[in-house]
Design a protein around this motif. Structure first.
Motif, PDB file in Angstrom:
ATOM      1  N   ASP A 117       0.817  -1.219   0.000  1.00 22.60           N
ATOM      2  CA  ASP A 117       0.000   0.000   0.000  1.00 22.60           C
ATOM      3  C   ASP A 117       0.847   1.264   0.000  1.00 22.60           C
ATOM      4  OD1 ASP A 117       1.040  -0.243   2.520  1.00 22.60           O
ATOM      5  OD2 ASP A 117      -0.853   0.102   3.587  1.00 22.60           O
ATOM      6  N   SER A 118       2.122   1.124  -0.368  1.00 15.69           N
ATOM      7  CA  SER A 118       3.006   2.285  -0.414  1.00 15.69           C
ATOM      8  C   SER A 118       2.768   3.073  -1.694  1.00 15.69           C
ATOM      9  CB  SER A 118       4.474   1.842  -0.341  1.00 15.69           C
ATOM     10  OG  SER A 118       4.827   1.143  -1.523  1.00 15.69           O
ATOM     11  N   ASN A 119       3.475   4.175  -1.833  1.00 18.68           N
ATOM     12  CA  ASN A 119       3.345   5.026  -3.026  1.00 18.68           C
ATOM     13  C   ASN A 119       4.364   4.663  -4.099  1.00 18.68           C
ATOM     14  OD1 ASN A 119       1.247   6.615  -1.904  1.00 18.68           O
ATOM     15  ND2 ASN A 119       2.756   7.767  -0.712  1.00 18.68           N
ATOM     16  N   HIS A 120       4.661   3.386  -4.225  1.00 11.59           N
ATOM     17  CA  HIS A 120       5.686   2.948  -5.175  1.00 11.59           C
ATOM     18  C   HIS A 120       5.084   1.927  -6.135  1.00 11.59           C
ATOM     19  CE1 HIS A 120       8.464   5.011  -2.539  1.00 11.59           C
ATOM     20  NE2 HIS A 120       8.151   4.224  -1.536  1.00 11.59           N
ATOM     21  N   ALA A 121       4.015   2.324  -6.791  1.00 14.56           N
ATOM     22  CA  ALA A 121       3.275   1.388  -7.650  1.00 14.56           C
ATOM     23  C   ALA A 121       4.147   0.823  -8.763  1.00 14.56           C
ATOM     24  CB  ALA A 121       2.045   2.085  -8.238  1.00 14.56           C
ATOM     25  N   ASN A 122       4.971   1.664  -9.390  1.00 17.33           N
ATOM     26  CA  ASN A 122       5.786   1.186 -10.503  1.00 17.33           C
ATOM     27  C   ASN A 122       6.833   0.181 -10.041  1.00 17.33           C
ATOM     28  OD1 ASN A 122       4.376   2.797 -12.295  1.00 17.33           O
ATOM     29  ND2 ASN A 122       5.885   4.447 -12.280  1.00 17.33           N
ATOM     30  N   VAL A 123       7.440   0.461  -8.889  1.00 16.19           N
ATOM     31  CA  VAL A 123       8.437  -0.458  -8.341  1.00 16.19           C
ATOM     32  C   VAL A 123       7.776  -1.786  -7.990  1.00 16.19           C
ATOM     33  CG1 VAL A 123       9.966  -0.878  -6.371  1.00 16.19           C
ATOM     34  CG2 VAL A 123       9.977   1.349  -7.507  1.00 16.19           C
ATOM     35  N   ASN A 124       6.640  -1.723  -7.316  1.00 18.69           N
ATOM     36  CA  ASN A 124       5.937  -2.956  -6.949  1.00 18.69           C
ATOM     37  C   ASN A 124       5.530  -3.746  -8.185  1.00 18.69           C
ATOM     38  OD1 ASN A 124       5.812  -3.340  -4.126  1.00 18.69           O
ATOM     39  ND2 ASN A 124       4.424  -1.617  -3.927  1.00 18.69           N
ATOM     40  N   GLN A 125       5.100  -3.050  -9.228  1.00 16.41           N
ATOM     41  CA  GLN A 125       4.689  -3.745 -10.442  1.00 16.41           C
ATOM     42  C   GLN A 125       5.875  -4.428 -11.103  1.00 16.41           C
ATOM     43  OE1 GLN A 125       1.425  -4.127 -11.560  1.00 16.41           O
ATOM     44  NE2 GLN A 125       2.468  -5.679 -12.793  1.00 16.41           N
ATOM     45  N   ALA A 126       7.023  -3.771 -11.131  1.00 17.73           N
ATOM     46  CA  ALA A 126       8.215  -4.370 -11.731  1.00 17.73           C
ATOM     47  C   ALA A 126       8.615  -5.639 -10.988  1.00 17.73           C
ATOM     48  CB  ALA A 126       9.366  -3.364 -11.725  1.00 17.73           C
ATOM     49  N   LEU A 127       8.558  -5.592  -9.660  1.00 23.36           N
ATOM     50  CA  LEU A 127       8.895  -6.773  -8.869  1.00 23.36           C
ATOM     51  C   LEU A 127       7.844  -7.861  -9.034  1.00 23.36           C
ATOM     52  CD1 LEU A 127      10.173  -5.026  -5.627  1.00 23.36           C
ATOM     53  CD2 LEU A 127      11.542  -6.315  -7.271  1.00 23.36           C
ATOM     54  N   ARG A 128       6.584  -7.465  -9.089  1.00 24.74           N
ATOM     55  CA  ARG A 128       5.503  -8.431  -9.272  1.00 24.74           C
ATOM     56  C   ARG A 128       5.671  -9.162 -10.608  1.00 24.74           C
ATOM     57  NH1 ARG A 128       1.631  -4.998  -8.828  1.00 24.74           N
ATOM     58  NH2 ARG A 128       1.656  -5.068  -6.552  1.00 24.74           N
ATOM     59  N   ASP A 129       6.050  -8.423 -11.631  1.00 24.02           N
ATOM     60  CA  ASP A 129       6.248  -9.040 -12.945  1.00 24.02           C
ATOM     61  C   ASP A 129       7.373 -10.071 -12.902  1.00 24.02           C
ATOM     62  OD1 ASP A 129       4.224  -7.491 -13.989  1.00 24.02           O
ATOM     63  OD2 ASP A 129       5.570  -6.010 -14.890  1.00 24.02           O
ATOM     64  N   LEU A 130       8.454  -9.744 -12.183  1.00 18.64           N
ATOM     65  CA  LEU A 130       9.557 -10.701 -12.088  1.00 18.64           C
ATOM     66  C   LEU A 130       9.145 -11.934 -11.297  1.00 18.64           C
ATOM     67  CD1 LEU A 130      12.728  -8.480 -11.528  1.00 18.64           C
ATOM     68  CD2 LEU A 130      12.157  -9.868 -13.513  1.00 18.64           C
ATOM     69  N   ARG A 131       8.385 -11.737 -10.223  1.00 18.65           N
ATOM     70  CA  ARG A 131       7.940 -12.898  -9.448  1.00 18.65           C
ATOM     71  C   ARG A 131       7.012 -13.785 -10.280  1.00 18.65           C
ATOM     72  NH1 ARG A 131       7.754  -8.869  -5.289  1.00 18.65           N
ATOM     73  NH2 ARG A 131       5.484  -8.676  -5.490  1.00 18.65           N
ATOM     74  N   ARG A 132       6.197 -13.164 -11.109  1.00 18.66           N
ATOM     75  CA  ARG A 132       5.306 -13.953 -11.967  1.00 18.66           C
ATOM     76  C   ARG A 132       6.082 -14.744 -13.012  1.00 18.66           C
ATOM     77  NH1 ARG A 132       0.672  -9.240 -12.664  1.00 18.66           N
ATOM     78  NH2 ARG A 132      -0.506  -9.748 -10.774  1.00 18.66           N
ATOM     79  N   LEU A 133       7.265 -14.270 -13.360  1.00 22.08           N
ATOM     80  CA  LEU A 133       8.089 -15.019 -14.300  1.00 22.08           C
ATOM     81  C   LEU A 133       8.428 -16.398 -13.763  1.00 22.08           C
ATOM     82  CD1 LEU A 133      10.699 -12.491 -15.764  1.00 22.08           C
ATOM     83  CD2 LEU A 133       8.915 -13.731 -17.003  1.00 22.08           C
ATOM     84  N   THR A 134       8.648 -16.488 -12.450  1.00 21.67           N
ATOM     85  CA  THR A 134       8.963 -17.782 -11.855  1.00 21.67           C
ATOM     86  C   THR A 134       7.809 -18.752 -12.058  1.00 21.67           C
ATOM     87  OG1 THR A 134      10.394 -16.801 -10.179  1.00 21.67           O
ATOM     88  CG2 THR A 134       9.506 -18.981  -9.705  1.00 21.67           C
ATOM     89  N   VAL A 135       6.597 -18.300 -11.756  1.00 17.33           N
ATOM     90  CA  VAL A 135       5.423 -19.147 -11.971  1.00 17.33           C
ATOM     91  C   VAL A 135       5.310 -19.508 -13.454  1.00 17.33           C
ATOM     92  CG1 VAL A 135       2.927 -19.314 -11.761  1.00 17.33           C
ATOM     93  CG2 VAL A 135       4.231 -18.091 -10.022  1.00 17.33           C
ATOM     94  N   GLY A 136       5.510 -18.526 -14.319  1.00 16.54           N
ATOM     95  CA  GLY A 136       5.408 -18.774 -15.753  1.00 16.54           C
ATOM     96  C   GLY A 136       6.446 -19.755 -16.258  1.00 16.54           C
ATOM     97  N   ASN A 137       7.669 -19.651 -15.760  1.00 18.06           N
ATOM     98  CA  ASN A 137       8.722 -20.580 -16.176  1.00 18.06           C
ATOM     99  C   ASN A 137       8.366 -22.014 -15.803  1.00 18.06           C
ATOM    100  OD1 ASN A 137      10.415 -18.645 -17.312  1.00 18.06           O
ATOM    101  ND2 ASN A 137      11.483 -18.251 -15.394  1.00 18.06           N
ATOM    102  N   LEU A 138       7.845 -22.198 -14.588  1.00 20.26           N
ATOM    103  CA  LEU A 138       7.475 -23.539 -14.151  1.00 20.26           C
ATOM    104  C   LEU A 138       6.251 -24.054 -14.918  1.00 20.26           C
ATOM    105  CD1 LEU A 138       8.068 -23.248 -10.304  1.00 20.26           C
ATOM    106  CD2 LEU A 138       9.416 -24.570 -11.960  1.00 20.26           C
ATOM    107  N   LYS A 139       5.275 -23.205 -15.156  1.00 21.89           N
ATOM    108  CA  LYS A 139       4.108 -23.631 -15.923  1.00 21.89           C
ATOM    109  C   LYS A 139       4.518 -24.081 -17.322  1.00 21.89           C
ATOM    110  CE  LYS A 139       0.445 -20.889 -13.705  1.00 21.89           C
ATOM    111  NZ  LYS A 139      -0.531 -19.781 -13.892  1.00 21.89           N
TER     112      LYS A 139
END
Length: 202
Positions: A117-139
């Motif tokens: 809930d911080s004011n760092h939406a772009n940073v959080n989105q960039a990290l979220r995208d990288l974390r989703r890569l892990t799920v995507g790689n395994l899928k």
């Protein structure tokens, strides 16, 4: 003529490595510009001229982090004939990467994230995208294995990918809290013991 405010000895790669260590250790929100300029041996005007603001620097750092460490996890999975062996490789390599002596322990993509809930939406989105890569790689790994008949067609590969990703990110927290390499390898082995139930269709 050298750019104003930029040291003549400026080396971008070295500066990014020092910034990575600070962000990795302290997290995004707790890292100040003063922390960064001290570690990178730069004055604030030089930092802003070379990298933009703190968020832009962090995004470049995490791209560098992913290219360096992500490749060691995902770069050679094709050499494994069975997806179970490839998954174990990911988890065992994770145990080694998260407990290296020459880097902060744990995963920067997990540990450096700001509060949601911080004011760092772009940073959080960039990290979220990288974390989703892990799920995507395994899928993707498990989808290919299903196609090749190595995982039953009715197995829920989404659940499998989410489970092993959760294990991997939990290992990051354990590593930051002081878990040893052997302890993390034991976690990896325990997670792999669940493979038969995960691929079961009964």
């Amino acid at each position: 003529m050298a750019g104003r405010g930029r040291p003549r000895t400026f080396d971008r790669d070295t500066a990014l490595e020092h910034a990575m260590e600070v962000f990795w250790t302290k997290g995004y929100e707790s890292t100040s510009i003063s922390d960064l300029t001290t570690a990178m041996n730069m004055k604030p005007p030089s930092l802003y001229a070379a990298f933009g603001d703190k968020a832009a620097l962090f995004e470049e750092v995490i791209r560098r982090y992913n290219s360096q460490y992500g490749a060691r996890l995902w770069g050679d999975l094709e050499r494994f004939e069975h997806p179970k062996d490839a998954t174990r490789h990911v988890l065992i390599t994770t145990a080694h990467l998260y407990t290296q002596d020459d880097t902060p322990h744990g995963c920067m993509v997990v540990l450096a994230a700001p509060q949601a809930d911080s004011n760092h939406a772009n940073v959080n989105q960039a990290l979220r995208d990288l974390r989703r890569l892990t799920v995507g790689n395994l899928k993707n790994l498990y989808a290919r294995a299903q196609h090749d008949g190595l995982i039953p067609p009715a197995a829920n590969i989404d659940n499998m990918a989410n489970y092993y990703t959760t294990v991997q990110y939990g290992m990051s927290i354990q590593a930051r809290d002081g878990a040893t390499r052997d302890e993390l390898i034991a976690v990896a082995d325990a997670a792999m013991a669940t493979w038969p139930s995960l691929i079961s269709t009964t």
